[in-house]
Design a protein around this motif. Structure first.
Motif, mmCIF file in Angstrom:
data_model
loop_
_atom_site.group_PDB
_atom_site.id
_atom_site.type_symbol
_atom_site.label_atom_id
_atom_site.label_comp_id
_atom_site.label_asym_id
_atom_site.label_seq_id
_atom_site.Cartn_x
_atom_site.Cartn_y
_atom_site.Cartn_z
ATOM 1 N N PRO A 69 41.298 52.327 41.243
ATOM 2 C CA PRO A 69 41.691 51.142 41.982
ATOM 3 C C PRO A 69 41.257 50.638 43.246
ATOM 4 N N ASP A 70 40.981 51.763 44.222
ATOM 5 C CA ASP A 70 40.654 51.536 45.537
ATOM 6 C C ASP A 70 39.113 50.761 45.532
ATOM 7 N N VAL A 71 38.385 51.383 44.500
ATOM 8 C CA VAL A 71 36.835 51.098 44.620
ATOM 9 C C VAL A 71 36.673 49.802 43.851
ATOM 10 N N GLN A 72 37.513 49.612 42.864
ATOM 11 C CA GLN A 72 37.594 48.138 42.339
ATOM 12 C C GLN A 72 37.875 47.265 43.370
ATOM 13 N N ALA A 73 39.409 47.344 44.045
ATOM 14 C CA ALA A 73 39.665 46.237 44.969
ATOM 15 C C ALA A 73 38.510 45.971 46.355
ATOM 16 N N THR A 74 38.065 47.107 46.565
ATOM 17 C CA THR A 74 36.983 47.064 47.666
ATOM 18 C C THR A 74 35.580 46.084 46.986
ATOM 19 N N PHE A 75 35.490 46.403 45.920
ATOM 20 C CA PHE A 75 33.940 46.008 45.253
ATOM 21 C C PHE A 75 34.426 44.252 44.978
ATOM 22 N N CYS A 76 35.705 43.953 44.671
ATOM 23 C CA CYS A 76 36.061 42.430 44.357
ATOM 24 C C CYS A 76 36.227 42.001 45.529
ATOM 25 N N SER A 77 36.945 42.349 47.026
ATOM 26 C CA SER A 77 37.064 41.794 47.909
ATOM 27 C C SER A 77 35.537 41.569 48.570
ATOM 28 N N THR A 78 34.742 42.556 48.440
ATOM 29 C CA THR A 78 33.409 42.161 49.064
ATOM 30 C C THR A 78 32.630 40.963 48.326
ATOM 31 N N LEU A 79 32.801 41.152 46.855
ATOM 32 C CA LEU A 79 31.947 39.837 46.193
ATOM 33 C C LEU A 79 32.782 38.513 46.728
ATOM 34 N N VAL A 80 34.013 38.462 46.857
ATOM 35 C CA VAL A 80 34.706 37.130 47.264
ATOM 36 C C VAL A 80 34.276 36.980 48.739
ATOM 37 N N GLN A 106 31.428 37.583 50.085
ATOM 38 C CA GLN A 106 29.998 36.957 49.974
ATOM 39 C C GLN A 106 30.088 35.512 49.520
ATOM 40 N N TRP A 107 30.903 35.216 48.419
ATOM 41 C CA TRP A 107 30.934 33.992 47.764
ATOM 42 C C TRP A 107 31.491 32.996 48.826
ATOM 43 N N LEU A 108 32.252 33.199 49.447
ATOM 44 C CA LEU A 108 32.714 32.299 50.397
ATOM 45 C C LEU A 108 31.845 32.039 51.759
ATOM 46 N N ARG A 109 31.067 32.947 52.090
ATOM 47 C CA ARG A 109 29.967 32.860 53.152
ATOM 48 C C ARG A 109 28.996 31.803 52.566
ATOM 49 N N LEU A 110 28.810 31.937 50.913
ATOM 50 C CA LEU A 110 27.951 30.963 50.473
ATOM 51 C C LEU A 110 28.469 29.662 50.167
ATOM 52 N N GLY A 111 29.610 29.327 50.468
ATOM 53 C CA GLY A 111 30.343 27.906 50.194
ATOM 54 C C GLY A 111 31.363 27.797 49.149
ATOM 55 N N VAL A 112 31.485 28.818 48.482
ATOM 56 C CA VAL A 112 32.357 28.670 47.441
ATOM 57 C C VAL A 112 33.880 28.357 48.132
ATOM 58 N N ARG A 113 34.616 27.441 47.391
ATOM 59 C CA ARG A 113 35.930 27.025 48.026
ATOM 60 C C ARG A 113 36.890 27.068 46.718
#
Length: 136
Positions: free
Chosen positions: A15-26, A28-35
């Motif tokens: 669960p910790d690995v999944q949470a970290t992976f998902c948070s990292t993706l979010v 990056q998407w925010l940096r790319l402008g996803v709102r």
């Protein structure tokens, strides 16, 4: 911190690995402008749904019908400033037939060149071919 105080990656919980992976993706998407993110909830996609809802800088829209969710994401991408080339909306569901219901909106997005990021969660390999639901 001493070297012995660091937890090796192999000892990290899934669960910790999944949470970290998902948070990292979010992040990056925010940096790319996803709102915007549209979530059709399901148990397999929970880690990503939680990562999305933990952020204040992305609007999360929960839609229980997958087909409606997909067209909602399509509409959000069209109405973002800048029109059809605006930042994509994220579209999240669980696995199997849930994702299949996204197809009409995905086809329209592709043909109209409207950006969309589609996220699905897959069933584990051991559930495939044994009659488990939604393993297509």
């Amino acid at each position: 911190m001493a070297a012995t105080d660091v937890t090796p990656l192999s000892a990290a919980s899934a669960p910790d690995v999944q949470a970290t992976f998902c948070s990292t993706l979010v992040d990056q998407w925010l940096r790319l402008g996803v709102r915007h993110a549209v979530v059709a909830p399901g148990s397999r996609s929970t880690p990503m749904a939680l990562a999305l809802t933990e952020r204040d800088d992305i609007a999360v829209h929960v839609v229980h019908d997958e087909r409606v969710a997909a067209f909602t994401a399509l509409g959000l991408a069209v109405t973002e400033p800048g029109g059809p080339r605006a930042a994509p909306a994220l579209l999240l569901c669980t696995s199997g037939t849930a994702a299949a219901n996204f197809l009409p909106a995905i086809a329209e997005a592709g043909l109209s060149e409207i950006p969309m990021i589609v996220l699905t969660a897959d069933r584990p390999e051991e559930l495939r071919g044994v009659g488990a639901p939604q393993t297509i």
